[in-house]
Write an enzyme that holds these catalytic residues in place. Structure first.
Site, PDB file in Angstrom:
ATOM      1  N   CYS A  75       0.866  -1.189   0.000  1.00  0.00           N
ATOM      2  CA  CYS A  75       0.000   0.000   0.000  1.00  0.00           C
ATOM      3  C   CYS A  75       0.896   1.231   0.000  1.00  0.00           C
ATOM      4  CB  CYS A  75      -0.922  -0.019   1.230  1.00  0.00           C
ATOM      5  SG  CYS A  75      -2.094   1.349   1.243  1.00  0.00           S
ATOM      6  N   HIS A 162      -1.683  -4.984 -10.594  1.00  0.00           N
ATOM      7  CA  HIS A 162      -2.218  -3.794 -11.253  1.00  0.00           C
ATOM      8  C   HIS A 162      -2.431  -4.027 -12.746  1.00  0.00           C
ATOM      9  CE1 HIS A 162      -1.820  -0.818  -7.978  1.00  0.00           C
ATOM     10  NE2 HIS A 162      -0.897  -1.648  -7.558  1.00  0.00           N
ATOM     11  N   GLU A 211      -9.806   0.303  -7.006  1.00  0.00           N
ATOM     12  CA  GLU A 211      -8.953  -0.579  -6.210  1.00  0.00           C
ATOM     13  C   GLU A 211      -9.630  -1.910  -5.873  1.00  0.00           C
ATOM     14  OE1 GLU A 211      -6.724   0.575  -2.869  1.00  0.00           O
ATOM     15  OE2 GLU A 211      -6.473   2.652  -3.513  1.00  0.00           O
ATOM     16  N   CYS A 220      -4.172   6.126  -5.184  1.00  0.00           N
ATOM     17  CA  CYS A 220      -3.595   4.786  -5.014  1.00  0.00           C
ATOM     18  C   CYS A 220      -2.107   4.904  -5.300  1.00  0.00           C
ATOM     19  CB  CYS A 220      -4.260   3.813  -5.987  1.00  0.00           C
ATOM     20  SG  CYS A 220      -3.617   2.132  -5.886  1.00  0.00           S
ATOM     21  N   GLY A 223      -0.752   2.260  -7.431  1.00  0.00           N
ATOM     22  CA  GLY A 223      -1.325   2.484  -8.766  1.00  0.00           C
ATOM     23  C   GLY A 223      -0.550   3.521  -9.552  1.00  0.00           C
TER      24      GLY A 223
HETATM   25  N1  API Z   1      -6.367  -2.171  -2.845  1.00  0.00           N
HETATM   26  C1  API Z   1      -4.952  -2.570  -2.892  1.00  0.00           C
HETATM   27  C2  API Z   1      -4.230  -2.208  -1.578  1.00  0.00           C
HETATM   28  C3  API Z   1      -4.116  -0.686  -1.323  1.00  0.00           C
HETATM   29  C4  API Z   1      -3.314   0.027  -2.358  1.00  0.00           C
HETATM   30  C5  API Z   1      -3.436   1.548  -2.388  1.00  0.00           C
HETATM   31  N2  API Z   1      -4.314   2.157  -1.447  1.00  0.00           N
HETATM   32  C6  API Z   1      -2.058   2.207  -2.401  1.00  0.00           C
HETATM   33  O1  API Z   1      -1.910   3.339  -1.917  1.00  0.00           O
HETATM   34  O2  API Z   1      -1.121   1.578  -2.968  1.00  0.00           O
HETATM   35  C7  API Z   1      -4.857  -4.076  -3.149  1.00  0.00           C
HETATM   36  O3  API Z   1      -5.757  -4.815  -2.752  1.00  0.00           O
HETATM   37  O4  API Z   1      -3.833  -4.489  -3.726  1.00  0.00           O
END
Ligand code: API
Length: 286
Positions: A75, A162, A211, A220, A223
């Protein structure tokens, strides 16, 4: 049980942070979802725990759970908040560079000031098996049938999966349906974070992300790393880009394979609180 927490955000991607340095992570998936509920709980995109390191080369470990209770390996906005949280807790000095262990491996953080953090997010992983994505071979552009349309995308892991789709219009209403379709597409065995990127030039991107486990978020971090890495591999951006998301901007620096990818951006505190943990059924989380 009363659970003390910190509410934080990284350019609008919001978190609840739990101090688990002295006690094990206390919640099961049902309780995680209850805490994340934006109407009857506290509300978050992700829940983060700060725990003792398991890897002796790291200073701490942090756990990551999406609002739906599912775990994640990384994250980006969250680790910047963990670094700022550790600084406020007196466990990380300004300018100090330390390795912090995530579920997908260590990252290196450095506090530029109390609310600006730069993070070595490790190397992007493009091998389909490492994402994971079912594909014949690794290519810069994949094709997928999503609903009734064929979609071209790039794919990469930052410790979490991703898909990156280049678009000409981030307000295209078709994205509202395409995001969830890509996130849950069967070719992504563990799901995917679906990023839609508009390239302004070789140094500026605009991005929206649907997400995995949280839906459309205001930002993100992984992301932003993924979008830059995919476009960098295609030779479409330089080694340093600004990524503008709905909640704000991040800077991503990457010189290509064999080099670390650095993400730089803010981390903010919102409030401290206590939450009465409901006694609900379910196996222990973590
Ligand atoms: N939803 C993402 C985790 C949080 C990623 C995002 N909030 C960031 O800042 O990288 C997943 O399940 O891989």
């Amino acid at each position: 049980m009363q659970l003390r927490f910190s509410k934080m955000h990284g350019i609008g991607n919001d978190f609840v942070v739990l101090d688990c340095r002295q006690h094990p992570f206390p919640l099961n998936p049902e309780q995680i979802r209850a805490l994340g509920d934006r109407h009857v709980g506290v509300g978050f995109d992700q829940l983060l725990s700060v725990e003792p390191a398991r890897d002796p080369s790291c200073a701490f470990y942090y756990g990551i759970w999406n609002a739906d209770g599912s775990p994640s390996g990384q994250c980006g906005n969250g680790v910047r908040c963990v670094a700022a949280w550790l600084h406020r807790a007196g466990a990380l000095a300004l300018g100090e560079q330390v390795m912090i262990e995530s579920p997908s491996g260590p990252v290196t953080v450095r506090l530029l000031d109390a609310h600006e953090v730069t993070v070595d997010m490790g190397e992007p992983m493009f091998e389909p098996a490492r994402i994971p994505l079912s594909a014949e071979a690794r290519v810069d552009r994949y094709e997928i049938l999503a609903g009734d349309r064929s979609v071209e995308f790039g794919a990469v892991s930052m410790g979490n999966p991703h898909a990156v789709v280049s678009v000409a219009d981030l307000a295209d209403p078709a994205l509202e349906q395409l995001g969830p379709l890509l996130t849950s597409h069967p070719r992504f065995a563990e799901g995917a974070n679906a990023g839609f990127v508009l390239q302004l030039d070789r140094t500026q991107l605009r991005l929206r992300v649907h997400e995995r486990g949280a839906g459309w978020t205001r930002a993100c971090g992984t992301g932003a790393c993924a979008a830059m890495a995919v476009l960098h591999q295609r030779g479409e951006v330089g080694d340093s880009v600004s990524v503008e998301l709905p909640g704000g901007k991040l800077r991503i620096d990457w010189a290509g394979p064999g080099h670390p990818l650095w993400m730089t951006g803010p981390a903010a505190f919102v409030f401290e609180g206590e939450w009465p943990v409901p006694a609900v059924d379910g196996d222990r989380g973590g």
